[in-house]
Design an enzyme around this catalytic site. Structure first.
Site, PDB file in Angstrom:
ATOM      1  N   GLU A  83      34.124  36.281  31.396  1.00 37.33           N
ATOM      2  CA  GLU A  83      35.572  36.246  31.691  1.00 37.33           C
ATOM      3  C   GLU A  83      36.094  34.803  31.834  1.00 37.33           C
ATOM      4  OE1 GLU A  83      36.444  38.727  35.066  1.00 37.33           O
ATOM      5  OE2 GLU A  83      35.042  40.282  34.481  1.00 37.33           O
TER       6      GLU A  83
HETATM    7  O1  G3I Z   1      49.043  49.729  34.305  1.00 39.18           O
HETATM    8  C1  G3I Z   1      49.737  49.762  35.576  1.00 39.18           C
HETATM    9  C2  G3I Z   1      51.221  50.037  35.341  1.00 39.18           C
HETATM   10  O2  G3I Z   1      51.356  51.340  34.762  1.00 39.18           O
HETATM   11  C3  G3I Z   1      51.947  49.937  36.680  1.00 39.18           C
HETATM   12  O3  G3I Z   1      53.330  50.076  36.458  1.00 39.18           O
HETATM   13  C4  G3I Z   1      51.678  48.578  37.318  1.00 39.18           C
HETATM   14  C5  G3I Z   1      52.338  48.520  38.677  1.00 39.18           C
HETATM   15  O4  G3I Z   1      51.683  47.568  39.464  1.00 39.18           O
HETATM   16  O5  G3I Z   1      50.236  48.382  37.489  1.00 39.18           O
HETATM   17  C6  G3I Z   1      49.581  48.400  36.239  1.00 39.18           C
HETATM   18  O6  G3I Z   1      48.191  48.223  36.476  1.00 39.18           O
HETATM   19  C7  G3I Z   1      47.846  46.860  36.748  1.00 39.18           C
HETATM   20  C8  G3I Z   1      46.767  46.442  35.734  1.00 39.18           C
HETATM   21  O7  G3I Z   1      46.263  45.117  36.030  1.00 39.18           O
HETATM   22  C9  G3I Z   1      47.310  46.439  34.309  1.00 39.18           C
HETATM   23  O8  G3I Z   1      48.296  45.462  34.195  1.00 39.18           O
HETATM   24  C10 G3I Z   1      47.243  46.811  38.167  1.00 39.18           C
HETATM   25  O9  G3I Z   1      48.282  47.034  39.091  1.00 39.18           O
HETATM   26  C11 G3I Z   1      46.622  45.422  38.420  1.00 39.18           C
HETATM   27  O10 G3I Z   1      45.929  45.437  39.658  1.00 39.18           O
HETATM   28  C12 G3I Z   1      45.611  45.106  37.316  1.00 39.18           C
HETATM   29  O11 G3I Z   1      45.128  43.784  37.538  1.00 39.18           O
HETATM   30  C13 G3I Z   1      43.907  43.504  36.831  1.00 39.18           C
HETATM   31  C14 G3I Z   1      42.792  43.230  37.866  1.00 39.18           C
HETATM   32  O12 G3I Z   1      41.577  42.900  37.173  1.00 39.18           O
HETATM   33  C15 G3I Z   1      42.517  44.458  38.727  1.00 39.18           C
HETATM   34  O13 G3I Z   1      42.036  45.506  37.903  1.00 39.18           O
HETATM   35  C16 G3I Z   1      44.104  42.271  35.949  1.00 39.18           C
HETATM   36  O14 G3I Z   1      45.024  42.560  34.905  1.00 39.18           O
HETATM   37  C17 G3I Z   1      42.768  41.862  35.339  1.00 39.18           C
HETATM   38  O15 G3I Z   1      42.899  40.633  34.624  1.00 39.18           O
HETATM   39  C18 G3I Z   1      41.722  41.666  36.423  1.00 39.18           C
HETATM   40  O16 G3I Z   1      40.495  41.378  35.806  1.00 39.18           O
HETATM   41  C19 G3I Z   1      39.384  41.215  36.710  1.00 39.18           C
HETATM   42  C20 G3I Z   1      38.165  41.850  36.087  1.00 39.18           C
HETATM   43  O17 G3I Z   1      38.415  43.219  35.819  1.00 39.18           O
HETATM   44  C21 G3I Z   1      36.952  41.666  36.984  1.00 39.18           C
HETATM   45  N1  G3I Z   1      36.743  40.240  37.272  1.00 39.18           N
HETATM   46  C22 G3I Z   1      37.931  39.580  37.873  1.00 39.18           C
HETATM   47  C23 G3I Z   1      39.111  39.710  36.938  1.00 39.18           C
HETATM   48  C24 G3I Z   1      40.321  38.976  37.502  1.00 39.18           C
HETATM   49  O18 G3I Z   1      40.727  39.555  38.704  1.00 39.18           O
END
Ligand code: G3I
Length: 408
Positions: free
Chosen positions: A316
């Site tokens: 990543e």
């Molecule tokens: O898809 C929903 C959407 O329908 C909704 O309206 C919106 C409202 O908040 O949320 C959307 O989901 C979000 C998702 O990203 C897609 O954009 C989640 O809230 C949000 O928490 C999520 O964040 C991701 C995060 O992991 C948590 O899963 C980041 O994009 C992503 O870059 C990040 O990646 C992680 C790796 O999986 C593990 N290592 C760390 C890395 C960075 O944190």
């Protein structure tokens, strides 16, 4: 005998001619005229051809393949026309096709994305991503089969009724999840983050979830995930993925990950590789000094991991431009230098083959939402800027790959 460019210029100067390189518009050498011979008419200058469009840079994965490496990136689902880092966004898809030989879904294979309830799966978005990747001959890393933290499990999991035999119900839930995902995609997923971020950075202990409490503890839970994945995806590389890093303050996290990896070995758990997320944080404008202060501990950590027989995967990669000015040129240069220094260290390990970026463009990086810069300047953590133009960081990755020792 080698004649240097300087010597050749001196030689040519002595012959009364000037030599120059460069494409297009090169000045022809003009011999000095003598009295007995009528002067040669000055040639009509040749019109300078229009500047050629900048050539398409050689793809990062093309460079990597020649070194026995492979480059990839995360990608997302997106509706057609949506301004997202998705395969449906032509500008972003072009970067994936140019530079990548493997992809990873940023969010769409996580429990929170595919498990709306204990009895349902929803693969709609991840299926679309897998179909696009397959149509473009791109394998996809599976991220992830278990993000072992309450915060990143679906809300229903923390409130689930595990019944009168909680360990049996917990095993059923976990085994069903791993089997369903692995059997659905088969060999199109050659590598899985089976478990993601199970170690508490502060003290190196393992997180607990409702699932692991029901199942009998975190080790039993993680071990079951890996054994199930090996049975369901026998040809896949099984990875423990975490963000322990080389910056100051990560010693307990690194120590906890080492203890976990030692435990996997001791218990005969089928873990093939450590996923080194590589969410880097710059240490100031002088990358060389910053790296010199942290490189030794990091190499000792990597030496201990590989001495146990684990492979390494950079899963990543991106760079948080902290302790750097807002001005883009010096900031980009410092990020590029830090990236190059990190990759030079990592590429020294033959156990490393795959290098995946956590996004190709600043435009869609998670970091902007996670930790905006205090000065309000937009983050610049990726190889391409928000307008999809290549940055010094991309050139640094390209140079590091080209200089990397070839691996078999
Ligand atoms: O898809 C929903 C959407 O329908 C909704 O309206 C919106 C409202 O908040 O949320 C959307 O989901 C979000 C998702 O990203 C897609 O954009 C989640 O809230 C949000 O928490 C999520 O964040 C991701 C995060 O992991 C948590 O899963 C980041 O994009 C992503 O870059 C990040 O990646 C992680 C790796 O999986 C593990 N290592 C760390 C890395 C960075 O944190």
């Amino acid at each position: 005998m080698h004649i240097s460019r300087r010597d050749s210029l001196v030689l040519l100067a002595g012959m009364g001619v000037s030599a120059c390189g460069g494409a297009g518009g090169a000045t022809q050498a003009t011999p000095t005229p003598t009295a007995s011979v009528p002067p040669t008419p000055t040639p009509t200058p040749v019109a300078t051809p229009p500047a050629a469009a900048p050539a398409e840079p050689v793809g990062l994965n093309t460079l990597a393949t020649a070194r026995g490496l492979r480059v990839g990136s995360c990608f997302a689902w997106g509706a057609p026309g949506a301004d997202r880092g998705s395969f449906a966004n032509p500008s972003y898809a072009a970067l994936l096709k140019r530079d990548c030989g493997i992809l990873v879904g940023e969010n769409e294979m996580k429990w929170q994305a595919i498990r709306p309830s204990a009895t349902q799966f929803d693969f709609t978005r991840f299926d679309a991503m897998m179909d696009w990747a397959t149509a473009n001959n791109l394998p996809v890393r599976g991220h992830n089969l278990l993000w072992h933290q309450p915060k990143w499990m679906p809300a229903w999991e923390e409130n689930h009724d595990f019944g009168s035999s909680p360990s049996r119900e917990a095993e059923r839930l976990l085994v069903e999840h791993v089997n369903t995902v692995c059997r659905r995609y088969g060999a199109r997923i050659p590598s899985y983050d089976v478990v993601n971020e199970a170690v508490t950075p502060a003290d190196g202990t393992l997180y607990q979830t409702a699932l692991s409490r029901a199942l009998g503890g975190p080790e039993a839970t993680l071990d079951l995930a890996f054994h199930t994945a090996r049975a369901a995806a026998p040809g896949a590389q099984l990875v423990y993925n975490d963000y322990m890093s080389w910056e100051p303050g990560n010693a307990n996290h690194r120590a906890g990950v080492l203890r976990l990896l030692e435990g996997f070995k001791r218990r005969g758990v089928p873990v093939d590789a450590l996923g080194v997320q590589s969410h880097l944080v710059t240490q100031g404008m002088d990358a060389r000094t910053g790296i010199a202060a942290i490189e030794g501990e990091w190499r000792r950590f990597l030496d201990a991991v590989t001495a146990m027989g684990y492979k390494l995967v950079i899963t990543e990669l991106d760079v948080r431009d902290n302790n750097l000015p807002a001005d883009i040129a010096p900031r980009d240069t410092a990020v590029a230098d830090f990236t190059r220094g990190y990759l030079d260290v990592m590429f020294a390990y033959p156990a490393l083959r795959d290098v995946l970026l956590w996004g190709m463009s600043d435009r869609y990086s998670w970091i902007e939402g996670f930790e905006p810069r205090k000065d309000g300047a937009k983050r610049r953590p990726c190889p391409y800027d928000a307008d999809f133009a290549p940055k010094p960081m991309r050139a640094a990755i390209s140079a590091a790959i080209t200089a990397a020792p070839v691996r078999s």
